[in-house]
Design an enzyme around this catalytic site. Structure first.
Site, mmCIF file in Angstrom:
data_model
loop_
_atom_site.group_PDB
_atom_site.id
_atom_site.type_symbol
_atom_site.label_atom_id
_atom_site.label_comp_id
_atom_site.label_asym_id
_atom_site.label_seq_id
_atom_site.Cartn_x
_atom_site.Cartn_y
_atom_site.Cartn_z
ATOM 1 N N LYS A 44 -7.869 23.843 24.961
ATOM 2 C CA LYS A 44 -7.328 23.570 23.631
ATOM 3 C C LYS A 44 -6.694 24.768 23.207
ATOM 4 C CE LYS A 44 -8.612 21.788 19.220
ATOM 5 N NZ LYS A 44 -9.494 21.170 18.159
ATOM 6 N N SER A 60 -8.061 17.557 15.595
ATOM 7 C CA SER A 60 -6.834 18.517 16.125
ATOM 8 C C SER A 60 -6.927 18.686 17.810
ATOM 9 C CB SER A 60 -7.124 19.959 15.705
ATOM 10 O OG SER A 60 -8.411 20.622 15.835
ATOM 11 N N SER A 81 -12.290 16.741 14.568
ATOM 12 C CA SER A 81 -11.483 17.191 15.651
ATOM 13 C C SER A 81 -11.532 16.736 16.897
ATOM 14 C CB SER A 81 -11.043 18.405 15.570
ATOM 15 O OG SER A 81 -10.252 18.818 14.336
#
Length: 428
Positions: free
Chosen positions: A53, A128, A152
């Site tokens: 990520k 996210s 997220s």
């Protein structure tokens, strides 16, 4: 095979960014093969492609945070969970897309663009960890790591029909970190297309580290010691929309309740319940901690040239920290503790607590955030995701499990919240 699939589908979905050159990756893959031939086996991810990520550091790869300010920043070391994934033999092929600074559950940014939903690339993948969830759901990645401050790991899991697991606070230490003691809102965690992959990646990422004084010292057992839960008499407390407090898109609650009916058929007992807590107060508690935590970005705000490059939502969060008195933070700490105690009381009657993972189905990726939900106006950019803050503020382990699809084919998931430290039982 994965690289061929990425070349074919990533231009459609834009899940994986900062790609490493193919010849470099093939050289690493050959080296992994040679290690196996010589009897050297690093672990279950040996030779497996993986993308980190883009809020975390992987040595030699760009960490942009989705911000033009950091677009050319090359990490000089791995974050702790990244180092643990690398040590298991994973080959890092690039990063997964996120919103700018991870803010908002919609993965768009001015550096890499927007990520589309795995089931309809015209819709949002959530965030996210949107690139992570989409990349995995489209089989461009086997598994994916993510992080979770405000859902997220959970929301993109729901929006892409995969699993996202927010571990108990301290289960996966976040290092390096400037703050080792205070707000404890965010955590790294695993995502998977099935429960086994999610467990295996958690076992890779988790574990005590003395540099993180609040990390949990107990050790999770190996995967082979996990067993499916016996649902006979298993009690599930369905919190739903908190008795009408949360606005939800029509059809969403009904979809989740239909999924729960399957648990009933397997012997589980599902009952409606509600925490003994003022949910409006929980939102104010969240805003206090959120502003306080993001006030750490004040240095960017104070630089006029950098401020021009910040998304309006981050500017709003930073300005919310101005003149925030210590007494308000202290009061929020008490309110947060009361919330934990309210959930603890529910666990006297239930084995696990359940509620939807989102309040809306995936929406157009051209929309930054929904301005209304079922006729009710959203007063902030993240109000439409209020359903996830209970899990965050409790610090408890929370898993998103796929719940099904609406008539338009849009995925939805449910959160299941377990007792503190009982990550194994939640995953089982």
């Amino acid at each position: 095979a994965y690289l061929e699939r990425i070349s074919r589908y990533n231009p459609v979905y834009n899940a994986i960014v900062s790609r490493v050159e193919d010849d470099v990756l093939f050289a690493q893959a050959r080296a992994a093969d040679e290690e196996l031939s010589s009897g050297s086996y690093r672990g279950w991810m040996h030779g497996m492609p993986h993308a980190i990520k883009d809020l975390a550091n992987a040595k030699g790869l760009t960490t942009s945070w989705g911000s033009p300010i950091f677009a050319d920043t090359i990490a000089d070391q791995d974050d702790l969970h990244v180092a643990r994934i690398r040590a298991q033999g994973a080959i890092f092929i690039g990063k997964t897309n996120t919103p700018e600074f991870g803010l908002g559950s919609q993965s768009y940014n001015p550096v890499h663009g927007v990520t589309g939903n795995a089931y309809d690339p015209s819709l949002t993948a959530g965030g996210s960890s949107g690139g992570a969830a989409c990349g995995m759901a489209t089989h461009m990645l086997p598994t994916a790591d993510g992080s979770d401050m405000m859902g997220s790991l959970r929301n993109p899991g729901a929006f892409n029909n995969v699993i996202g697991f927010r571990p108990s606070q301290g289960r996966v230490p976040s290092l390096p970190s400037d703050d080792l003691f205070y707000h404890q809102l965010a955590t790294d965690g695993p995502m998977g297309r099935n429960v086994e992959d999610t467990i295996r990646l958690l076992l890779t990422m988790a574990g005590y580290d003395p540099r993180s004084p609040l990390s949990l010292t107990d050790k999770l057992p190996p995967y082979d010691d996990f067993r499916p839960a016996n649902l006979s008499g298993y009690r599930i407390g369905w919190m739903g929309d908190y008795d009408g407090y949360l606005p939800t898109e029509p059809g969403l609650l009904e979809l989740c309740q239909k999924a729960l009916a399957g648990i009933n058929e397997a012997g589980g007992v599902v009952e409606t319940c509600k925490p003994d807590y003022d949910m409006a107060q929980l939102w104010q508690t969240w805003l206090t901690f959120r502003h306080w935590a993001l006030g750490a970005a004040r240095e960017l705000y104070d630089n006029p040239e950098m401020r021009k490059q910040l998304k309006p939502e981050l500017v709003w969060e930073i300005e919310g920290s101005f003149d925030l008195p210590a007494s308000r933070v202290a009061d929020a700490g008490v309110d947060r503790a009361d919330w934990y105690r309210a959930l603890l009381s529910l666990f006297e009657s239930y084995d696990i607590l359940a509620l939807p993972t989102a309040q809306v189905f995936p929406f157009s990726k051209d929309v930054h955030w929904p301005k209304t939900v079922n006729g009710r106006e959203m007063d902030t950019y993240h109000r439409w995701m209020e359903v996830v803050i209970g899990g965050t503020l409790s610090g408890l382990p929370v898993i998103n499990l796929p719940a099904g699809f609406d008539p338009a084919g849009r995925p939805m998931g449910m959160q299941f919240i377990g007792r503190m430290g009982e990550d194994q039982r939640v995953l089982e």
